[in-house]
Every structure is written in C-alpha cells, then in structure tokens.
Design a protein around this motif. Structure first.
Motif, PDB file in Angstrom:
ATOM      1  N   GLY A  29     -26.167   0.139  10.977  1.00 51.70           N
ATOM      2  CA  GLY A  29     -25.731   0.778  12.215  1.00 51.70           C
ATOM      3  C   GLY A  29     -24.450   0.215  12.795  1.00 51.70           C
ATOM      4  N   SER A  30     -23.775  -0.688  12.084  1.00 49.31           N
ATOM      5  CA  SER A  30     -22.581  -1.326  12.645  1.00 49.31           C
ATOM      6  C   SER A  30     -21.271  -0.790  12.070  1.00 49.31           C
ATOM      7  N   LYS A  31     -21.330   0.305  11.328  1.00 46.38           N
ATOM      8  CA  LYS A  31     -20.102   0.846  10.748  1.00 46.38           C
ATOM      9  C   LYS A  31     -19.298   1.617  11.797  1.00 46.38           C
ATOM     10  N   SER A  32     -17.989   1.473  11.711  1.00 46.62           N
ATOM     11  CA  SER A  32     -17.089   2.109  12.675  1.00 46.62           C
ATOM     12  C   SER A  32     -15.740   2.344  12.014  1.00 46.62           C
ATOM     13  N   LEU A  33     -14.896   3.113  12.679  1.00 45.83           N
ATOM     14  CA  LEU A  33     -13.533   3.291  12.183  1.00 45.83           C
ATOM     15  C   LEU A  33     -12.811   1.956  12.143  1.00 45.83           C
ATOM     16  N   GLN A  34     -13.048   1.112  13.155  1.00 45.21           N
ATOM     17  CA  GLN A  34     -12.401  -0.198  13.186  1.00 45.21           C
ATOM     18  C   GLN A  34     -12.796  -1.041  11.981  1.00 45.21           C
ATOM     19  N   ALA A  35     -14.052  -0.885  11.507  1.00 46.39           N
ATOM     20  CA  ALA A  35     -14.489  -1.645  10.340  1.00 46.39           C
ATOM     21  C   ALA A  35     -13.715  -1.242   9.085  1.00 46.39           C
ATOM     22  N   LEU A  36     -13.154  -0.041   9.081  1.00 52.14           N
ATOM     23  CA  LEU A  36     -12.288   0.384   7.988  1.00 52.14           C
ATOM     24  C   LEU A  36     -10.850  -0.067   8.186  1.00 52.14           C
ATOM     25  N   LEU A  37     -10.374  -0.019   9.428  1.00 48.43           N
ATOM     26  CA  LEU A  37      -8.960  -0.290   9.689  1.00 48.43           C
ATOM     27  C   LEU A  37      -8.645  -1.767   9.880  1.00 48.43           C
ATOM     28  N   TYR A  38      -9.522  -2.525  10.556  1.00 56.26           N
ATOM     29  CA  TYR A  38      -9.233  -3.935  10.835  1.00 56.26           C
ATOM     30  C   TYR A  38      -8.898  -4.740   9.576  1.00 56.26           C
ATOM     31  N   PRO A  39      -9.674  -4.615   8.496  1.00 59.91           N
ATOM     32  CA  PRO A  39      -9.308  -5.419   7.321  1.00 59.91           C
ATOM     33  C   PRO A  39      -7.906  -5.115   6.808  1.00 59.91           C
ATOM     34  N   ILE A  40      -7.492  -3.852   6.902  1.00 66.58           N
ATOM     35  CA  ILE A  40      -6.155  -3.478   6.447  1.00 66.58           C
ATOM     36  C   ILE A  40      -5.093  -4.052   7.362  1.00 66.58           C
ATOM     37  N   THR A  41      -5.231  -3.797   8.658  1.00 63.17           N
ATOM     38  CA  THR A  41      -4.169  -4.178   9.592  1.00 63.17           C
ATOM     39  C   THR A  41      -4.159  -5.666   9.892  1.00 63.17           C
ATOM     40  N   ALA A  42      -5.321  -6.310   9.876  1.00 56.89           N
ATOM     41  CA  ALA A  42      -5.387  -7.723  10.234  1.00 56.89           C
ATOM     42  C   ALA A  42      -4.745  -8.603   9.178  1.00 56.89           C
ATOM     43  N   TYR A  43      -5.041  -8.308   7.902  1.00 58.90           N
ATOM     44  CA  TYR A  43      -4.511  -9.218   6.884  1.00 58.90           C
ATOM     45  C   TYR A  43      -4.335  -8.610   5.504  1.00 58.90           C
ATOM     46  N   MET A  44      -5.135  -7.623   5.121  1.00 60.86           N
ATOM     47  CA  MET A  44      -5.223  -7.283   3.709  1.00 60.86           C
ATOM     48  C   MET A  44      -3.954  -6.642   3.169  1.00 60.86           C
ATOM     49  N   GLU A  45      -3.343  -5.732   3.948  1.00 61.48           N
ATOM     50  CA  GLU A  45      -2.090  -5.147   3.474  1.00 61.48           C
ATOM     51  C   GLU A  45      -0.996  -6.204   3.426  1.00 61.48           C
ATOM     52  N   ASN A  46      -0.917  -7.049   4.442  1.00 63.15           N
ATOM     53  CA  ASN A  46       0.090  -8.094   4.470  1.00 63.15           C
ATOM     54  C   ASN A  46      -0.112  -9.086   3.322  1.00 63.15           C
ATOM     55  N   LEU A  47      -1.366  -9.381   3.000  1.00 59.22           N
ATOM     56  CA  LEU A  47      -1.658 -10.278   1.895  1.00 59.22           C
ATOM     57  C   LEU A  47      -1.315  -9.622   0.564  1.00 59.22           C
ATOM     58  N   TRP A  48      -1.580  -8.331   0.456  1.00 56.55           N
ATOM     59  CA  TRP A  48      -1.199  -7.585  -0.743  1.00 56.55           C
ATOM     60  C   TRP A  48       0.310  -7.676  -0.970  1.00 56.55           C
ATOM     61  N   LEU A  49       1.081  -7.631   0.109  1.00 60.92           N
ATOM     62  CA  LEU A  49       2.535  -7.757   0.001  1.00 60.92           C
ATOM     63  C   LEU A  49       2.953  -9.177  -0.370  1.00 60.92           C
TER      64      LEU A  49
END
Length: 414
Positions: free
Chosen positions: A179-199
């Motif tokens: 019951g804890s899934k949200s749009l933020q749970a999809l976006l936060y990992p990307i915006t917080a660090y994962m895309e920047n780490l991928w770069l």
C-alpha cells in the motif's frame, strides 16, 4: 490568446545565478555550519538562527549536493562538502542484514539518533543525492564502492520484482510495506541520485539502466490522468491508480510541482540512449503535453504566471486548496521548462524572473519556503529543515545555465 503577459528578458544570466548560489550557500555556511562537529545543523529559522542541534540526512545530503556542484565557483565549497560528507558517513549511516541504510537524524545536543525500523524511499534515495554529486565532482574508488553498497541495499529494500518499480516504505524487520506505492516512489530514485549516478559512473551504467527504464515506463503508463490533466499520486501494489470516490472524498490532492516534476523526468529521457527511439519519442511527447496542460490550469493569480502558482489542488474540480507558493514547486517547473526544447521559452523567462525576484531573502539571507497568495514571504516557516537546504535551487540553476555542459557529450554518443 495567451494567458501570459508580454515579457522582457531580465538579468537572469549565468553570472547572476552564480551570485544566487553564493547567496544561498552563504546562509548555511554563516548560520548552520558548526566547526566543532564539522557539519551543518538542519533546522534554521528566518533570521538564520539554529532552532535545534539536529542534523537530518536529507538536509545534509542536499547541502552536500549544492556545495559539490558549486565547487567550480569557489573551491572552499568542496572542502565544506567533504567535511559534511565525512560526518554523514560516520554518524548517519547504519547496516543491517540487507546492507547500508541512512538514519533520519542525529541530535548533537542530546546524542539521540534515529532508531526507527521504518525506512521511507524519500530519505533513503536522497541520502544518496549528495554522495553522488560529490563523486561526480571529486571521484574516488572508495566513495564509489560505498555508493554501490548503498544502491544495492536500496534496490533490495524497495524494488518490487513482481510488478516492477519501488515500494515507498520498507520495514527493516518485515520488509516492503503493502500500500505504499506512489508516483514519488517512481520519480524520487531517478531525480535524487540514479540518473546523476548513471551519468557520473560511466563504467557501471548498466547497474542503473534497468531501474531507470522500468520506473519511467511505469510512470508513463500509470502516472498521468489524461482526462483531468493531473498526475496520479497513489497506487495499489500492482500499480493500479487509487480511484476518487467523489468530489468531496478524493483519494489524493495534487501539487502542480509534481506535474512539472513528472514532465521533467519524461523530458530527460532524450538523453537515455538505452531506450528505443520510439520510447524516447513517446516520453518526450507526453512530457510536452503535461507542460502544456499544466500551464493552462487555473493555478495562477489573475491567470498570470509572472505572479507564480499555487501549491495544492483538488484534481477533480481544479479548486485551489492552498494558495501559498512553494519554493520547490517553482524549481521543478523551471527544470521542466528548461528541458522543453525552447517551446516554452516565454514562460521559462517569466517564471525565472519571478523566482529570483521573490524567493531569495536579500535582507536576512537564504530563501523563503512559502510566499502567500499576495507573494508576501511567510517568515515563520524555517529556511532550513528536514528536507530544505540548497538542493532544489542549485539543481534548478544547474539545468537553467549548464545543461549542455553536462549532457552534450551524451547526445554526441547517440
């Protein structure tokens, strides 16, 4: 006819934004930094006074992001970032059977440290935010090894191998919380660090691509209510959206800032070469549509973007529920507009001028969290808090003034 007024380009140049960064970081360096502990207190009031001796992981990590990025302006920022990073690793990191996780806070007065068994994706993802940006600016094998450990544990705690994406909450003892899934749970990992780490972590790009690809696909399929023109915030465990029962009994309210954040993540995929051309086209098209729809919403005072936009809305009626203007939502809007291939240049300049003439406090330093309906700063709201330090504004400036510097080489590889 456009609802936006005629505009004249202001003084928002790279040089002026360097001054904006210096102004913001000076507030925390002058008021929050504690030489005795070589770190920053997190809770800072309107005048710059610490109201507690707590250090929060998210606030500190976001400050490390701001200092690390800004080290090209002043090398002393990197020294402060390294001190803060060392403090975070020593005092706010813990281990369990799964691996690394971040504690929410430590109180330097009482010695009290967060010992909750509940972990949320916001704090765990943004715990990696500053570490990743520090690594991008000052790479080391030792730091990258720790980041890999933290990333792997993050995936183990939150990733759903059955339905994909991430749960928003996990218990250290019992695991992922239904019951804890949200749009933020999809976006936060990307915006917080994962895309920047991928770069930044060019040798291990494949380590992140599966989750970037999976999250953006789930967000694309489930995160947009095209009928109403608002993002969908809450989902069940199989990513079915929460249904509103009635106008009076809605499942969730919406922030315009989340519309803009959703658009910005979709538009960033132009540079994700691990996607197919069709996927990139689809995501880019929806990102532009989200921007277009959001810019026509009745969320602007007197229908005028130059006065900013309101903070919270009923998605069924478009009724404004909170007339304050929020700093982070405007940052998200500016990031999204900066990625729109110049299609909303007029709106970008209007909002950029509004932000930098309204949110920074030229008298007491820092920037305001809220402005009221009439753009009067709300001085009772903290300028430094559990999640507010330097990240949102510095990241927004990064996109406004230097995006080609960071992403141009990727385009050339395609």
């Amino acid at each position: 006819m456009s609802c936006f007024p005629n505009y004249k380009k202001g003084e928002a140049t790279v040089d002026s934004h360097e001054k904006d960064i210096t102004h913001l970081l000076a507030f925390f360096n002058d008021n929050a930094f504690q030489p005795e502990f070589a770190t920053y207190y997190s809770e800072i009031d309107d005048k710059g006074q610490p109201i507690s001796q707590k250090v929060y992981t998210v606030a500190l990590s976001r400050l490390i992001y701001g200092l690390s990025y800004s080290s090209s302006i002043d090398t002393s920022y990197l020294v402060k970032a390294e001190l803060a990073l060392s403090f975070l690793l020593k005092n706010l990191v813990a281990y369990d059977s799964i691996g690394v996780y971040f504690k929410s806070y430590i109180d330097m007065q009482s010695g009290d440290v967060d010992n909750s068994t509940q972990l949320d994706i916001w704090q765990q993802a943004y715990g990696l935010c500053g570490l990743t940006e520090f690594y991008r600016n000052h790479p080391s094998a030792e730091l990258l090894s720790f980041i890999h450990q933290a990333h792997d544990a993050f995936i183990s705690r939150f990733h759903d191998p059955m339905h994909g994406g991430f749960y928003g909450n996990s218990n250290k003892n019992t695991g992922q919380i239904s019951g804890s899934k949200s749009l933020q749970a999809l976006l936060y990992p990307i915006t917080a660090y994962m895309e920047n780490l991928w770069l930044a972590d060019s040798l291990h790009k494949a380590k992140y691509e599966l989750y970037l690809k999976e999250n953006i696909n789930l967000a694309y399929k489930n995160g947009w209510d095209d009928k109403r023109g608002w993002v969908t915030i809450k989902f069940d465990d199989s990513w079915t959206s929460c249904k509103h029962k009635s106008v009076e009994n809605i499942c969730f309210t919406v922030n315009p800032g989340h519309n803009f954040q959703f658009a910005s993540v979709l538009l960033r995929t132009n540079n994700w070469m691990f996607l197919t051309s069709q996927e990139q086209f689809n995501y880019h098209k929806l990102g532009l549509d989200v921007l277009k729809r959001t810019l026509t919403k009745p969320i602007y005072p007197a229908n005028d973007l130059s006065l900013g936009f309101y903070s919270e809305v009923n998605p069924l009626t478009n009724e404004v529920l909170d007339f304050r203007k929020t700093w982070w939502q405007h940052c998200e809007a500016l990031i999204a507009l900066s990625l729109a291939d110049g299609k909303f240049e007029k709106e970008l300049v209007i909002l950029e001028n509004y932000y930098f003439s309204s949110f920074p406090d030229t008298q007491n330093g820092g920037e305001y969290f809220y402005l009221d309906k009439a753009n009067i700063p709300q001085t009772t709201e903290l300028k430094g808090s559990i999640g507010k330090s330097a990240y949102h504004t510095v990241e927004m400036i990064r996109y406004l003034t230097g995006r080609n510097q960071f992403f141009g080489s990727i385009k050339n590889e395609k």
